[in-house]
Scaffold this active site. Structure first.
Site, short mmCIF file in Angstrom:
data_model
loop_
_atom_site.label_atom_id
_atom_site.label_comp_id
_atom_site.label_asym_id
_atom_site.label_seq_id
_atom_site.Cartn_x
_atom_site.Cartn_y
_atom_site.Cartn_z
N LYS A 52 0.84 -1.20 0.00
CA LYS A 52 0.00 0.00 0.00
C LYS A 52 0.88 1.25 0.00
O LYS A 52 0.63 2.20 -0.72
CB LYS A 52 -0.88 0.04 1.26
CG LYS A 52 -2.04 -0.89 1.20
CD LYS A 52 -2.69 -0.97 2.58
CE LYS A 52 -3.60 -2.15 2.65
NZ LYS A 52 -3.87 -2.57 4.02
N GLN A 96 -5.62 -2.41 9.64
CA GLN A 96 -5.19 -3.67 9.02
C GLN A 96 -5.60 -4.86 9.91
O GLN A 96 -5.29 -4.89 11.09
CB GLN A 96 -3.67 -3.63 8.83
CG GLN A 96 -3.08 -4.85 8.17
CD GLN A 96 -3.53 -5.02 6.73
OE1 GLN A 96 -3.56 -4.05 5.97
NE2 GLN A 96 -3.88 -6.22 6.35
N ASP A 119 -11.91 0.83 3.79
CA ASP A 119 -11.81 -0.63 3.68
C ASP A 119 -13.21 -1.26 3.56
O ASP A 119 -13.33 -2.44 3.22
CB ASP A 119 -11.08 -1.20 4.89
CG ASP A 119 -10.02 -2.22 4.50
OD1 ASP A 119 -9.84 -2.43 3.28
OD2 ASP A 119 -9.39 -2.80 5.39
#
Ligand code: NDP
Length: 282
Positions: A52, A96, A119
């Site tokens: 990323k 994450q 997300d």
């Protein structure tokens, strides 16, 4: 004989488009910015965060990372997410997964503002996706799958899409996206008696299981489009959920592993960050 979909090429073209959108925003005085929270020792997560970071740099998207060790508490992370929700310079927040086991994942994810939920895992974001609202963030792996299917010119209406796997991050959202586009959708999972009964009917087959080569050639309808989401590490190699080389004898198109859906997942995240920057500022 089928062909492997050139996902690298799709991502290369989409990255160029996204770069132009970032440049346009910068000219308007808007700097897209992503905040990433990493609270685990999971090696795959660290690799993913690194990918990323690299793509953010390539596209001119700013990134700030919060990396924690085991001493972090749920309350500490919730505090940081709340601060990031209020920080106008941050457009998207990514936590994450997985988090350290002692962290309450639901509590953390529920704290993210739905305006910054790039997300797409917040219950409100998922709810909007399920009722078909346009202004929502689509979670990254399903969004990336749709990018691939659209790019190869998939005809959805009247087609039978079969998804193997019903997770919150892949199986469930992709089922809704395909349903919305006019496919007839069947979702299989670990309690399905014989998945091959369904996979053999699939014009579009999505395998998101996490079992190496669980989908074999005899389970695929001739001419099917196959999307292999699985990432399985076996003896130092990365294998998909589909036995790709043999599947190529029956399917029309298939995504490779590695070099397939994983590439579009990262791209989709950054597309969501740019979308967030646009929605928050224009
Ligand atoms: P989960 O473990 O959350 O879900 C797996 C799903 O597969 C579950 O719904 C489970 O059923 C089902 N399943 C398990 N065994 C069988 C079986 N024998 N027959 C039929 N269904 C079965 O995994 P994820 O959805 O998170 O990920 C799936 C795979 O995709 C993994 O390999 C993961 O690494 C990969 N992945 C790849 C990404 C990418 O960017 N390429 C992104 C995200 C994931 P049940 O619900 O009944 O338990």
């Amino acid at each position: 004989m089928g062909e492997k979909i050139n996902v690298k090429d799709i991502v290369k073209r989409k990255k160029e488009e996204l770069k132009q959108r970032v440049e346009f925003l910068k000219k308007e005085g808007i700097q897209p910015k992503l905040a990433v929270i990493l609270a685990s020792e999971d090696e795959a997560s660290k690799i993913y965060v690194g990918k990323k970071r690299k793509m953010c740099d390539e596209l001119g998207i700013e990134q700030v990372e919060y990396i924690f060790d085991r001493n972090i508490t749920t309350e500490n992370i919730v505090d940081i997410v709340e601060k990031l929700n209020k920080d106008r310079s941050v457009n998207g927040i990514l936590v994450q997964l997985p988090l350290f086991k002692h962290i309450d994942m639901d509590k953390v994810l529920d704290t993210i503002s739905d305006k910054k939920d790039v997300d797409g895992f917040h219950p409100l974001t998922l709810g909007k996706l399920f009722i078909g609202e346009k202004e929502t963030f689509i979670s990254c792996t399903p969004k990336g799958i749709m990018t691939i299917l659209d790019d190869i010119g998939t005809d959805y209406e009247g087609k039978h899409a079969v998804i193997v796997g019903r997770s919150r991050i892949v199986g469930k959202p992709i089922s809704q996206l395909l349903l919305k586009r006019g496919a007839t959708v069947t979702v299989c999972h670990s309690k399905t008696k014989d998945i091959s009964v369904f996979t053999k009917q699939a014009d579009i087959l999505v395998a998101a299981v996490g079992r190496p080569h669980i989908i074999t050639k005899d389970m695929i309808k001739p001419g099917a489009i196959v999307i292999d989401v699985g990432i399985n590490r076996v003896d130092g190699k990365i294998l998909g959920d589909v036995d790709t080389e043999n599947a190529l004898e029956v399917c029309s198109k298939i995504t490779p592993v590695p070099g397939g859906v994983g590439l579009t997942t990262v791209l989709s995240l950054l597309e969501n960050v740019v979308q967030a920057a646009q929605e928050q500022n224009l």
